[in-house]
Design a protein around this motif. Structure first.
Motif, short mmCIF file in Angstrom:
data_model
loop_
_atom_site.label_atom_id
_atom_site.label_comp_id
_atom_site.label_asym_id
_atom_site.label_seq_id
_atom_site.Cartn_x
_atom_site.Cartn_y
_atom_site.Cartn_z
N GLU A 77 -120.67 34.47 -31.28
CA GLU A 77 -121.64 34.34 -31.41
C GLU A 77 -123.23 33.91 -31.70
O GLU A 77 -124.10 32.77 -31.58
N TYR A 131 -117.86 26.81 -31.91
CA TYR A 131 -116.87 26.66 -30.17
C TYR A 131 -115.55 27.02 -30.19
O TYR A 131 -114.87 27.91 -28.95
N ALA A 170 -112.93 29.89 -29.06
CA ALA A 170 -112.43 29.92 -27.15
C ALA A 170 -111.75 29.87 -28.22
O ALA A 170 -110.25 30.67 -26.72
N HIS A 212 -115.69 27.22 -23.46
CA HIS A 212 -116.07 26.27 -24.85
C HIS A 212 -115.57 25.55 -25.46
O HIS A 212 -116.13 25.02 -26.24
N SER A 270 -117.97 22.58 -24.79
CA SER A 270 -118.61 22.28 -25.00
C SER A 270 -117.94 21.68 -26.73
O SER A 270 -119.23 21.45 -27.37
#
Length: 734
Positions: free
Chosen positions: A193, A212, A216, A231, A234
């Motif tokens: 993150e 991302y 995931a 995720h 994205s």
């Protein structure tokens, strides 16, 4: 070389490097080829080395790793006594990267050590960071996770000294990747993150995509499938923008991984096959080829395609051994042990899995070690005899997190479920297997099928077998509410928000908090509401009509429809982004007419639900009823059968014989039945008897699981007679 020639040479090198930076790698090689073929062009060692450095870089970008390595080594020999550390570093970097891609990781490690020393002589902190980061990857491939982390932490110190957010973001992402394989998914998410935040702020699309993807991976292994899907979506958006084929490979790999975890094995096989084809095109001998090849083999194994699984796993193992990807080597060997068990081969599975566990633990790959222990305990009749078995199994449970916890919760609840799914036809059995696999997650489900097949029952079953079972199950029929009231029904409203809003209304999304919202006939959802629903699902907050307070969305969405949503998307009646949000796990519910003897099983179940005992019904009547139930077209599907039995139970005061007689009369007066009676096959009694016998034999065999002895007993005939008739009618027991 005189000054004029030197200036011309420098200009030529600048031009070549500009072509290199522009991605025109083939042109670079063509130009260099012409220069090398010019016999009149005098090149000293230093000039030739500069030219070869550009050439090796172009070859590297074209994934011609063998050629890039040869050229870089040739250039390094020519300047081995030179003091041009910048050029030496450039060539060492190409050589180290090529060695890594070719699987020669031990040699790559040595070259990276030399490269870091060269950058230290140059006092080049960025070069040190870049090299430590790549050295970390080498350690990672070797399965030396602790050394990989050490290299990253050293690189992080340099990056913090430079306040370089780009590298801090990259290092955080790499740390998250290693922690993923160590089974420390929560810690991995913290680093990933941070990587997302830094990469997003800098607009680093490629690194953001990889962050991302790793997020995931962590989320799906924690059972947070909804987050994992978000995720991956994205990452997919970024891949479409960057056209980065390496990231596309990883995206396909993780989608296949998610499909496996959700027991969507056919989907996993398709995704893995696509990823494998692309990975082989980019770099046929790479860690990615081994990883996706193993996923493909796993999917084939789950589909009981054992030969294909063995072939894919063997190929993946060979690739993993070639590139030195140790974690994949042991993962492939574990999978081959599972395949050998299914093929009843003479293999010492305990010894093989013991070696795999030892390998994973030596690397610090705790998640893979835990998975191996679990596989081991499933394949052997005896407990896993490694150290203290109870302590190991407890550790496995901690490492595997929600996956096993959810399965345990499901097992405990399934026996007392008040929402059964009735049926044993192979198509329906596969549906139940998919539903059981996906129920513990928060993964959105889209149920497709004609009216009356039982989509609402499946939605309730999913809710009752999920970790949200203690929460509410809230249902909305999207086609049964007026358009002008739909928004208020779904999102609620505040007092005074519009005319006649005399009080506050809690919407269904809010009412379903902590539980499941079932959107039946979702294809009828008004277009304006589709936009607002999508926003609520993506942002995880919504507002009541007339309200200013954000309210949290904490629901699991199950949607159902009897229309072709993909066609509705094509013609613009349904939003594509909402469709993909709802259709993460799509389940097709078959028509009752396509489920064979399930109609009779449902008949028994509904009669039992009405408290009606079938013991008083003679065997011939039930046998005929079974045949007629299987032959009937069931335009109203399961709902039609349920309604008939409920109606006849009331009319006939729950008298079993009378209900069966009415049901038989209904089935035999149907248009299909009348057609058969008017135009029977062969139009003679012998053909009708044969058709009756054939139908009864098939029904009995299906009911008895293909066991001829039991089928003969249920039909009331000798086993030899049944075998004779099966041969006559060419009926297989399967």
């Amino acid at each position: 070389m005189n000054q004029l020639l030197a200036n011309q040479w420098d200009a030529m090198l600048i031009e070549l490097r500009q072509l290199l930076n522009d991605g025109r790698f083939v042109e670079v090689l063509d130009h260099i080829g012409l220069l090398q073929a010019d016999e009149h062009l005098f090149l000293g060692n230093a000039s030739m080395a500069q030219l070869l450095a550009v050439k090796s870089a172009a070859l590297m970008r074209l994934a011609r790793y063998d050629d890039a390595l040869d050229v870089a080594r040739q250039a390094l020999k020519q300047i081995k006594h030179s003091s041009d550390n910048l050029l030496i570093a450039e060539l060492q970097a190409v050589a180290a990267r090529a060695l890594t891609e070719l699987g020669q990781v031990a040699e790559a490690e040595r070259v990276y050590r030399d490269l870091i020393a060269t950058y230290r002589r140059l006092d080049d902190s960025l070069g040190i960071i870049r090299s430590l980061n790549r050295l970390s990857r080498v350690h990672f491939i070797q399965g030396q996770f602790a050394r990989s982390v050490e290299s990253l932490l050293e690189a992080e110190q340099y990056a913090r000294g430079l306040a370089d957010d780009k590298w801090l973001a990259s290092i955080a992402g790499n740390l998250g990747t290693i922690l993923n394989l160590s089974g420390e998914f929560h810690k991995a998410i913290e680093h990933l993150e941070e990587s997302v935040k830094l990469n997003y702020a800098r607009g680093e699309q490629s690194n953001l995509c990889r962050a991302y993807l790793s997020l995931a991976f962590a989320q799906m292994h924690l059972g947070r499938f909804d987050d994992a899907v978000a995720h991956l979506a994205s990452a997919n958006d970024l891949v479409e923008q960057t056209h980065d084929e390496a990231d596309r490979v990883t995206l396909l790999q993780y989608r296949a991984q998610l499909a496996l975890l959700c027991s969507n094995f056919s989907g996993a096989a398709d995704l893995a096959a696509a990823g494998l084809e692309l990975a082989r095109r980019i770099a046929p001998h790479s860690a990615e080829v081994a990883q996706i090849g193993r996923l493909l083999a796993q999917a084939h194994l789950e589909l009981d395609q054992f030969d294909r699984a063995h072939e894919a796993a063997t190929t993946a193992l060979a690739t993993a051994e070639q590139v030195g990807e140790r974690i994949e080597i042991f993962a492939c060997r574990r999978l081959l042990a599972q395949i050998a068990h299914q093929r009843h081969e003479r293999v010492d599975i305990d010894a093989e899995l013991r070696r795999c566990v030892a390998g994973f633990e030596l690397m610090g790959a705790q998640y893979e070690a835990a998975v191996t222990y679990r596989v081991w305990s499933q394949l052997t009749r005896e407990p896993v005899l490694v150290r203290d078995c109870r302590a190991e199994l407890a550790r496995i449970q901690r490492v595997l997190h929600l996956t096993d916890a959810a399965a345990t919760a499901l097992t405990a609840r399934r026996h007392s479920s008040s929402v059964p799914l009735v049926g044993a036809h192979p198509t329906f059995a596969e549906l139940v297997r998919e539903v059981d696999a996906v129920a513990p997650s928060d993964l959105p489900i889209l149920l497709l099928g004609p009216t009356g097949v039982g989509k609402d029952q499946i939605a309730k079953y999913v809710h009752h077998h999920s970790l949200r079972s203690k929460g509410p199950f809230v249902q909305l029929n999207c086609g049964a509410i007026p358009v002008e009231l739909a928004e208020s029904e779904l999102f609620g409203h505040e007092r005074g928000a519009f005319t006649n809003a005399v009080g506050t209304k809690v919407g269904l999304i809010e009412a379903a908090t902590g539980g499941t919202l079932f959107l039946n006939e979702v294809g009828e959802l008004p277009a304006a509401l589709q936009v607002k629903l999508l926003s609520a699902l993506e942002e995880k907050v919504f507002y009541r009509i007339g309200g200013t307070t954000p309210r949290k969305v904490d629901i699991r969405i199950i949607a159902a429809t009897n229309v072709d949503l993909s066609e509705a998307v094509r013609v613009g009646r349904f939003r594509s982004d909402l469709f993909f949000r709802l259709a993460v796990m799509t389940i097709n519910v078959p028509r009752l007419a396509d489920r064979g003897d399930d109609a009779y099983r449902l008949f028994e179940f509904f009669m039992q639900s009405e408290g009606i005992n079938l013991d008083a019904i003679d065997r011939d009547t039930l046998r005929l009823l079974r045949v007629r139930l299987a032959e009937y077209a069931w335009p109203g599907n399961v709902r039609e059968l349920k309604n008939l039995i409920e109606m006849y139970a009331i009319v006939e005061r729950r008298e079993a014989r009378a209900i069966c007689a009415r049901l038989l009369a209904k089935l035999e007066s149907s248009p299909d039945a009348l057609q058969r009676q008017a135009h029977p096959s062969g139009a003679n009694l012998v053909d009708q008897v044969e058709q009756f016998e054939r139908s009864n034999i098939k029904a009995a065999l299906e009911l008895c699981g293909g066991i001829i002895r039991r089928a003969a007993a249920s039909l009331g005939i000798p086993e030899a007679t049944l075998r004779s008739k099966m041969k006559k009618y060419r009926i297989s027991p399967a």
